[in-house]
Design a protein around this motif. Structure first.
Motif, short mmCIF file in Angstrom:
data_model
loop_
_atom_site.label_atom_id
_atom_site.label_comp_id
_atom_site.label_asym_id
_atom_site.label_seq_id
_atom_site.Cartn_x
_atom_site.Cartn_y
_atom_site.Cartn_z
N PHE A 29 64.59 141.88 -31.75
CA PHE A 29 65.06 140.89 -30.51
C PHE A 29 64.37 141.37 -29.01
CE2 PHE A 29 68.12 141.40 -26.86
CZ PHE A 29 69.42 140.38 -27.33
N VAL A 30 64.79 140.40 -27.78
CA VAL A 30 64.71 139.94 -26.19
C VAL A 30 65.03 140.22 -25.84
CG1 VAL A 30 62.04 139.02 -25.53
CG2 VAL A 30 61.98 139.60 -27.74
N GLY A 31 65.53 140.46 -24.81
CA GLY A 31 66.53 140.21 -23.51
C GLY A 31 66.23 139.75 -22.51
N THR A 32 66.55 138.52 -21.82
CA THR A 32 65.64 138.03 -20.92
C THR A 32 66.32 137.60 -20.15
OG1 THR A 32 65.98 135.43 -21.77
CG2 THR A 32 63.91 136.66 -22.64
N ILE A 71 64.59 152.23 -42.89
CA ILE A 71 64.10 151.35 -40.90
C ILE A 71 62.66 152.39 -42.02
CG2 ILE A 71 63.83 151.28 -39.00
CD1 ILE A 71 66.63 151.20 -39.03
N GLU A 72 61.41 150.80 -42.01
CA GLU A 72 60.06 151.36 -41.85
C GLU A 72 59.65 152.04 -40.55
OE1 GLU A 72 58.90 152.45 -44.35
OE2 GLU A 72 60.08 151.30 -46.29
N LYS A 73 59.64 151.21 -39.77
CA LYS A 73 59.37 151.23 -38.45
C LYS A 73 61.09 151.03 -37.12
CE LYS A 73 54.67 151.76 -38.21
NZ LYS A 73 54.01 152.59 -37.39
N LEU A 74 60.87 151.29 -35.91
CA LEU A 74 61.66 150.87 -35.09
C LEU A 74 60.97 150.33 -33.71
CD1 LEU A 74 65.07 152.67 -35.35
CD2 LEU A 74 64.13 152.41 -33.44
N VAL A 75 61.56 149.89 -32.90
CA VAL A 75 60.86 150.07 -31.55
C VAL A 75 61.95 149.97 -30.69
CG1 VAL A 75 59.78 148.60 -29.93
CG2 VAL A 75 59.10 149.23 -31.50
N MET A 76 61.61 150.19 -29.33
CA MET A 76 62.84 149.98 -28.32
C MET A 76 61.87 150.27 -27.46
SD MET A 76 65.98 152.43 -29.33
CE MET A 76 67.25 151.26 -28.36
N ILE A 92 63.94 145.01 -29.03
CA ILE A 92 64.43 145.68 -30.41
C ILE A 92 63.80 144.96 -30.93
CG2 ILE A 92 66.28 146.93 -31.16
CD1 ILE A 92 66.18 147.60 -28.28
N GLY A 93 63.26 145.97 -32.16
CA GLY A 93 62.25 145.48 -33.17
C GLY A 93 62.59 146.49 -34.24
N VAL A 94 63.06 146.13 -35.52
CA VAL A 94 62.63 147.20 -36.73
C VAL A 94 61.95 146.69 -37.69
CG1 VAL A 94 64.67 147.68 -38.77
CG2 VAL A 94 65.82 148.06 -35.84
N ALA A 95 61.72 147.36 -38.20
CA ALA A 95 61.05 146.97 -40.23
C ALA A 95 61.30 147.50 -40.98
CB ALA A 95 59.61 147.05 -39.62
N THR A 104 70.91 144.35 -38.91
CA THR A 104 71.81 145.24 -38.79
C THR A 104 71.12 146.25 -37.80
OG1 THR A 104 72.65 144.67 -40.69
CG2 THR A 104 73.45 146.23 -40.07
N ALA A 105 70.51 146.84 -38.21
CA ALA A 105 69.69 148.04 -36.71
C ALA A 105 69.30 147.49 -35.77
CB ALA A 105 68.61 148.70 -38.04
N CYS A 106 68.91 146.24 -35.65
CA CYS A 106 68.82 145.68 -34.56
C CYS A 106 69.82 145.66 -33.68
CB CYS A 106 68.02 144.20 -34.49
SG CYS A 106 66.89 143.82 -33.22
N ARG A 107 70.96 144.82 -34.45
CA ARG A 107 71.85 144.81 -33.60
C ARG A 107 72.60 146.04 -33.11
NH1 ARG A 107 75.56 139.75 -32.69
NH2 ARG A 107 76.88 140.62 -31.50
N PHE A 108 73.21 147.09 -34.17
CA PHE A 108 73.18 148.30 -33.88
C PHE A 108 72.41 148.20 -32.76
CE2 PHE A 108 71.88 153.05 -33.77
CZ PHE A 108 73.53 153.10 -33.95
N LEU A 109 71.39 148.17 -32.82
CA LEU A 109 70.44 149.45 -31.59
C LEU A 109 70.85 148.51 -29.86
CD1 LEU A 109 67.48 149.75 -33.32
CD2 LEU A 109 68.67 151.24 -32.19
N ILE A 110 71.28 147.33 -29.77
CA ILE A 110 71.24 146.36 -28.87
C ILE A 110 72.66 146.90 -28.14
CG2 ILE A 110 71.45 144.45 -29.83
CD1 ILE A 110 69.82 145.00 -26.05
#
Lengths: 136, 79
Positions: A29-32, A71-76, A92-95, A104-110
């Protein structure tokens, strides 16, 4: 997990970090910066953070997501400072093995980042500026 | 006690920190909030105002002690 406050968020850095042989889906997810808000033209945004606490709160969210989903990898990544229309401010990134978890995890995190992480944005219009969400 | 200020609270006070005199009888987070509301009426108009102690959100009944890092957290708007 990769959790950082940065001057410029880097999509390549996020995508590189998310590589994992067990992942079957990577969600980013990229917020701009949008050019309008409340019917007015937005010129720029300025982001400010209480850095040590913001990182702590982001790490808590990352840990909560990792406990809830496989989750294998997660970025914020979140930017601070001045950002112009069109520029990315948050990534926000989820692998994960499967796309459902990644989405789902990406949406939760943002969504949670917007509620609890001590970062503030000021919106600048042609004639004035306001701290977003400050007043009812 | 020195408070760290961010966003709109920094603009209301006019600086990035606010020194609270040691003789002010502020023993809890709730008392600090009440003191701020009286001293800076503009803070009462905010949608919310949280306090962080040692970079964790604090409840109103949490005691304040010297040596802690105390910060005001106006409504957040990241993302």
């Amino acid at each position: 997990m990769l959790v950082k406050l940065v001057t410029d968020v880097d999509l390549n850095e996020a995508y590189s970090y998310l590589q994992h042989p067990g992942a079957g889906g990577i969600d980013l997810f990229v917020g701009t910066v949008r050019n309008h808000a409340q019917g007015k033209e937005v010129v720029k945004l300025v982001f400010e953070a209480y850095a040590p606490m913001a990182l702590k709160e982001m790490q808590k969210l990352a840990q909560a997501a990792q406990q809830q989903w496989p989750i294998e990898k997660l970025v914020m990544l979140h930017a601070v400072g001045e950002k112009l229309v069109g520029e990315p401010v948050v990534i926000i990134g989820v692998a994960s093995a499967h796309r459902d978890v990644a989405f789902t995890a990406c949406r939760f995190l943002i969504d949670e980042l917007k509620k609890t992480v001590p970062i503030w944005k000021k919106e600048y219009y042609q004639d004035n500026s306001v701290w977003v969400n400050a007043h009812p | 006690m020195e408070l760290l200020l961010f966003g709109i609270t920094r603009e209301i006070v006019g600086g990035s920190t606010l020194t609270v005199a040691p003789e002010e009888p502020l023993q809890t987070v709730g008392q600090l909030k009440a003191w701020l509301a009286q001293k800076y009426p503009a803070m009462q108009k905010l949608s919310s105002l949280a306090v962080a102690v040692d970079s964790e959100y604090a409840d109103d009944d949490q005691p304040l002690r010297s040596g802690q890092e105390v910060a005001l957290i106006p409504p957040v708007s990241g993302g």
